[in-house]
Write a protein that holds these residues in place. Structure first.
Motif, short mmCIF file in Angstrom:
data_model
loop_
_atom_site.label_atom_id
_atom_site.label_comp_id
_atom_site.label_asym_id
_atom_site.label_seq_id
_atom_site.Cartn_x
_atom_site.Cartn_y
_atom_site.Cartn_z
N VAL A 81 0.84 -1.20 0.00
CA VAL A 81 0.00 0.00 0.00
C VAL A 81 0.88 1.25 0.00
N THR A 82 0.53 2.17 -0.86
CA THR A 82 1.25 3.42 -0.98
C THR A 82 0.29 4.48 -1.50
N PHE A 91 6.72 4.84 11.66
CA PHE A 91 5.82 5.99 11.78
C PHE A 91 5.48 6.63 10.43
N GLN A 121 3.50 7.77 7.29
CA GLN A 121 2.09 8.15 7.26
C GLN A 121 1.19 7.02 6.77
N ILE A 179 0.40 4.67 9.58
CA ILE A 179 -0.53 5.25 10.55
C ILE A 179 -1.95 5.24 9.97
N MET A 180 -2.07 5.62 8.70
CA MET A 180 -3.38 5.64 8.06
C MET A 180 -3.98 4.24 7.99
N MET A 181 -3.17 3.28 7.57
CA MET A 181 -3.69 1.92 7.38
C MET A 181 -4.14 1.30 8.70
N SER A 216 6.71 0.05 20.05
CA SER A 216 6.39 1.33 20.68
C SER A 216 5.46 2.18 19.81
N ALA A 217 5.48 1.93 18.49
CA ALA A 217 4.60 2.70 17.61
C ALA A 217 3.15 2.22 17.71
N PRO A 230 1.48 0.06 20.33
CA PRO A 230 1.39 -0.78 21.55
C PRO A 230 0.01 -1.35 21.79
#
Lengths: 213, 124
Positions: A91-92, A146, A148, A151-153, A183-184, A186
């Protein structure tokens, strides 16, 4: 090795027949070159002796979602899940055919690859909105989690309330830092593996039976 | 004639009045025209998913190469420990925040953290 496949297949069939496990469609998502097809191939080979598709270092080697049906995975505690595994294109939000020229492809081939990749990603996004029961989100441990698109997916998967297992792949590489992925994200189970070497995949299967079962 | 890059700052109120496809079209039409779109409030996950899908359908070799998108992390609901805690205590996740979207071949994100997005924009 064939003996192992047969034993696993027999165990899978046994569990499916006698316990009538729920059947789920699980999509493997993630950015390009995270190792999605390598993992899909390993899962399918481990549990049915077959394969899903070719892998290469060129981004978007997988340009069409590929599905392998009726894979039954049994955890070490005996619990099992019956799944269709769907290997999706990376995915991109951008695809430029020039990127493929850097890997030595001719322009026509690069353009064709780019066009197929865009169609594949669109299809994968469409499926995510309605055709899946769970997601394995695959990340390369040597890359920044991190980004984008990740985060979106993950947000999209959460909004659909789909169970998700995050896989921190490529832990065999010297730059791997799977703890950054933990950590991104959890709030989700993270399993660190080497899809290439098969390291820790048993732990992934165990987690899959728990999360998708 | 003025030369440079146009930046459109779109208010949350204006976006709220639009349907999903109207939002996607507003963003993509502007980005395809070479503009940078800054949304006061980001898109919902469903809208993000649709944006990626439609973007892919509009990419053309040698033409539109896609979008670059950056947004601040959601304050309480999105990712990380805050997100987990919100869900644990049953709080409604906060909507995504300021979002910058531009043409992939013109907008490059240089730096991003919780309170800063630094972008480099080139004119065509």
């Amino acid at each position: 090795m064939n003996f192992l496949f047969r034993a696993k297949a027999k165990a899978s069939k046994f569990f499916r027949t006698f316990f009538g496990k729920k059947h789920s469609r699980i999509g493997i998502y993630g950015p390009p070159n995270a190792g999605k097809t390598t993992l899909a191939n390993r899962i399918v080979r481990d549990w049915s002796g077959d394969a899903v598709g070719p892998v290469s270092e060129i981004p978007h080697e997988t340009r069409r979602a590929r599905r392998k049906e009726d894979i039954t995975i049994t955890g070490t505690n005996g619990s099992s899940i019956s799944i269709d595994i769907v290997d999706t294109p990376g995915v991109t939000t951008k695809i430029d055919y020039h990127e493929f020229l850097e890997y030595g492809l001719e322009k026509d081939e690069a353009v064709r690859r780019a066009r197929e990749a865009t169609e594949g990603v669109a299809e994968a996004m469409h499926w995510l909105r309605g055709d899946l029961d769970g997601v394995i989100y695959m990340l390369d441990s040597t890359q920044d989690p991190f980004m984008q698109v990740n985060i979106m997916m993950i947000g999209i998967v959460e909004s659909r309330k789909l169970p998700v297992v995050i896989v921190a792949n490529k832990i065999d590489l010297p730059d791997a830092a799977p703890q950054r992925i933990r950590s991104a994200f959890p709030q989700h189970p993270v399993v660190q593996i080497s899809g290439m070497e098969g390291k820790n995949v048993e732990s992934l299967y165990e987690t899959m039976t728990q999360v998708f079962g | 004639m003025i030369q440079g890059v146009q930046i459109d700052f779109v208010s949350a109120d204006r976006m709220e009045r639009l349907g999903v496809m109207e939002k996607i079209r507003l963003i993509l039409d502007n980005v395809r025209a070479g503009r940078i779109v800054v949304l006061e409030r980001g898109l919902a996950p469903e809208e993000q998913s649709k944006l990626i899908e439609v973007t892919m359908m509009e990419i053309s070799p040698g033409g539109f190469a896609g979008i670059e998108i950056e947004t601040y992390p959601a304050k309480d609901g999105g990712e990380g420990f805050g997100g987990f805690l919100s869900r644990f205590v049953g709080r409604k996740p906060e909507e995504s925040r300021l979002t910058v979207i531009g043409p992939a071949n013109q907008l490059k994100t240089l730096k991003k953290d919780e309170g800063l997005i630094s972008a480099w924009v080139s004119s065509r």
